[in-house]
Design an enzyme around this catalytic site. Structure first.
Site, PDB file in Angstrom:
ATOM      1  N   TYR A  84       0.841  -1.189   0.000  1.00 58.13           N
ATOM      2  CA  TYR A  84       0.000   0.000   0.000  1.00 58.13           C
ATOM      3  C   TYR A  84       0.877   1.241   0.000  1.00 58.13           C
ATOM      4  O   TYR A  84       2.044   1.205   0.386  1.00 58.13           O
ATOM      5  CB  TYR A  84      -0.979   0.020   1.187  1.00 58.13           C
ATOM      6  N   CYS A  85       0.300   2.336  -0.489  1.00 53.54           N
ATOM      7  CA  CYS A  85       0.945   3.644  -0.423  1.00 53.54           C
ATOM      8  C   CYS A  85      -0.149   4.618   0.007  1.00 53.54           C
ATOM      9  O   CYS A  85      -1.141   4.203   0.616  1.00 53.54           O
ATOM     10  CB  CYS A  85       1.571   4.020  -1.770  1.00 53.54           C
ATOM     11  N   GLN A  86      -0.024   5.880  -0.308  1.00 55.55           N
ATOM     12  CA  GLN A  86      -1.026   6.841   0.134  1.00 55.55           C
ATOM     13  C   GLN A  86      -2.336   6.665  -0.633  1.00 55.55           C
ATOM     14  O   GLN A  86      -3.404   6.651  -0.045  1.00 55.55           O
ATOM     15  CB  GLN A  86      -0.490   8.270  -0.015  1.00 55.55           C
ATOM     16  N   PHE A 113      -3.582   4.042   1.821  1.00 64.12           N
ATOM     17  CA  PHE A 113      -3.628   4.304   3.260  1.00 64.12           C
ATOM     18  C   PHE A 113      -4.690   5.341   3.626  1.00 64.12           C
ATOM     19  O   PHE A 113      -5.303   5.267   4.688  1.00 64.12           O
ATOM     20  CB  PHE A 113      -2.242   4.761   3.740  1.00 64.12           C
TER      21      PHE A 113
END
Length: 123
Positions: A84-86, A113
């Site tokens: 996952y990232c932003q 996120f």
């Protein structure tokens, strides 16, 4: 003008091709699906360290997409990878890199996120 139209058509075609090819090796999971499997997997936050320190999913390791090539040794090919990232674009890039390096069970948190409602940890 004609060149511009052709260039735009080519760009769109390449984007569509990449999108459909990516769907063959990357599973995009809802938060519930992600939560079901991430504890038995390698949970990787691909954001930069300062973003990770502000808050991350409990149990995640921080391997920024910018360092992933150099840090592949830290990840196992025989265990699922949950990324996952932003928002989802960097984790998609990380998934592409992992796929090229032979990883097979690659999963991504839909929406990243910023859509996560579960437990988080921050420094």
């Amino acid at each position: 003008m004609e060149f511009l139209v052709v260039a735009i058509v080519v760009l769109v075609a390449v984007s569509v091709f990449r999108y459909f090819r990516q769907r063959t090796y990357l599973k995009v999971l809802t938060e519930d699906q992600f939560r079901e499997g991430y504890r038995k997997a390698q949970l990787i936050d691909v954001r930069e360290p300062q973003e990770f320190d502000k808050g991350h999913i409990l149990g995640a390791r921080n391997i920024p997409v910018t360092q992933m090539k150099q840090r592949l040794i830290e990840m196992r090919k025989d265990k699922p990878v949950y990324l996952y990232c932003q928002s989802g674009s960097r984790s998609a890039r990380a998934a592409q890199l992992l796929h090229k390096k032979g990883y097979e069970d690659i999963n991504q948190l839909k929406g990243g996120f910023k859509k996560w409602t579960g437990k988080i940890k921050s420094k």
